[in-house]
Design an enzyme around this catalytic site. Structure first.
Site, PDB file in Angstrom:
ATOM      1  CB  SER A 131      -5.676   3.155  65.613  1.00 25.09           C
ATOM      2  OG  SER A 131      -6.422   4.128  64.840  1.00 25.09           O
ATOM      3  CG  HIS A 172     -11.247   4.199  64.459  1.00 23.53           C
ATOM      4  ND1 HIS A 172     -11.224   4.594  66.002  1.00 23.53           N
ATOM      5  CD2 HIS A 172      -9.895   4.135  64.250  1.00 23.53           C
ATOM      6  CE1 HIS A 172      -9.803   5.037  66.272  1.00 23.53           C
ATOM      7  NE2 HIS A 172      -9.074   4.600  65.332  1.00 23.53           N
ATOM      8  CD  GLU A 199     -13.716   4.817  67.885  1.00 25.93           C
ATOM      9  OE1 GLU A 199     -14.374   5.299  68.947  1.00 25.93           O
ATOM     10  OE2 GLU A 199     -13.405   5.554  67.085  1.00 25.93           O
TER      11      GLU A 199
END
Lengths: 270, 270
Positions: A131, A172, A199
């Site tokens: 992330s 994401h 993801e």
């Protein structure tokens, strides 16, 4: 030393599986030395370092790492602390958690710990990030931006950790509809490749500039270097983008891409 | 008669501006004959035909159309009714509202009204559609599908109105993160071009297969015909897609594309 990378990077699009197969985290442990691995989790990005650090520590131990330490570096004074850099020096694998990528670069940038990280990387230690930790890998990183239509100036960028060159990473990716902002990023300088990582999906980047996809979803590479028409220098902030043609590559687990040649290569491993 | 289209189509990605400049709806009125135009609004897609029909009628009158009629065709018996087809025959422009594209094809497909629509189109009458009305234009249309990652079998397709050939249209495109499902659609047959139209954005398709973008956001064309690698025939339902390389074109207002040559062309009009 390659134009692109010096060591090995594992760049994860966030929300990696932590309960079932744990394919990506398992791969990290393996690349870091498996039963011989000494892992360091850096929680600089998150505002919940205790909780997040403990979770990854338990996970990596469960996945067979020999040693796991969590370095909670939340301030620049800690990042300049000699003892903390000494602790990092022992790592055979470094893992950046999620959170806010500006915390990573704001805390580590230009510090002793930042320099130690680069030295480890040059020595071949694998550096992983999920992330925010994924975004921070490149020279220039995406800090924020709207989902939806590709527009000028709806995204913000900042200098990243500089471990990966000539690439902008977004995470994401499909889950948050970020193709528009990644296209806006590469339109500003088509020399830079856009890599959008979904993801529970990651890219394992080797020192020769090749990467392999590891994980359950897709990686999207956008290459605007062939583009003949772009309005990025003409339009006002908020106006819709023009960028044509763009080369796009949608890849899933086991498929590879060469960041230098800007071409996909076929299934190399499983 | 072209391989692609016979008349003129205005394909709108939904949520077109109805309050400010009304650029797209104004363009529809102009293309249909402006002050001489006789417009027919077809509300077959919506379950609220009274409300939706009245709104467009008022809008088109306000924008200067000479005559506006709403044909509320909600059943196949109405679509086979001679009088209703006679009413449609008078139109210089036909407008399909949003709703459910399966209602459009389920009600009109193979009826007298469906045949009248094609005849009008061949005569050069402009056919417009927004949202569901946009999806329904092509030979094969997208009926549903998840946002997010490109996967096999997460989208459903069905036969459309057949006014636009060799193209699959998706609408509310960037706003609903639909690049993945459009890529999944074209992966199944890369002969077909994918055209993703954002909200308040449209393409005006001419009889020679060229289109011009009209509206405030972007149109994304994806062309998988150059792809060398695809896993669409190998993977199980729900598994992540591979498709590489794909050509992509991001276009905004005034920019054009040639559906036959599969190339963008530069700003032709404003």
């Amino acid at each position: 030393m390659s134009d692109y990378v010096e060591g090995k990077l594992l760049i994860i699009g966030g929300a990696e599986d932590k309960e079932k197969e744990c394919k990506i985290l398992k791969r990290f442990v393996r690349e870091a030395g498996g039963k011989e691995s000494r892992l360091t989790v850096l929680t600089a990005a998150t505002e919940y370092p205790g909780q997040v650090g403990a979770q990854y520590k338990e996970l990596f131990q469960h996945l067979g790492a020999a040693e796991v330490q969590v370095l909670d570096v939340a301030e620049r004074t800690s990042a300049n602390n000699e003892r903390i850099s000494y602790e990092l020096e022992k790592a055979t694998g470094v893992f950046f958690t999620g959170g806010d990528q500006l915390r990573i670069t704001g805390i580590l940038g230009g510090t002793r710990l930042g320099r130690t990280l680069h030295r480890l990387y040059e020595r071949g230690v694998i550096i992983a990030g999920t992330s925010a930790g994924a975004s921070a890998m490149s020279d220039t990183m995406i800090v924020g931006g709207e989902a939806g239509t590709a527009k000028k100036d709806t995204l913000t960028m900042a200098p990243g950790l500089g471990l990966l060159h000539s690439v902008v990473v977004d995470q994401h990716f499909a889950q948050r509809g970020r193709i528009g902002r990644l296209l806006s990023a590469i339109a500003q300088n088509p020399y830079v490749l856009g890599v959008g990582i979904d993801e529970d999906t990651s890219i394992l980047v080797y020192s020769d500039g090749r990467f392999t996809v590891v994980g359950s979803q897709t990686v999207t590479v956008v290459d605007a270097s062939p583009s003949l028409e772009s309005n990025v220098s003409e339009i006002s902030p908020g106006q819709a983008l023009v960028l044509t043609p763009v080369l796009m590559h949608v890849l899933s687990d086991g498929y590879g891409f060469d960041l230098k040649r800007r071409t996909s290569h076929y299934k190399a491993e499983k």
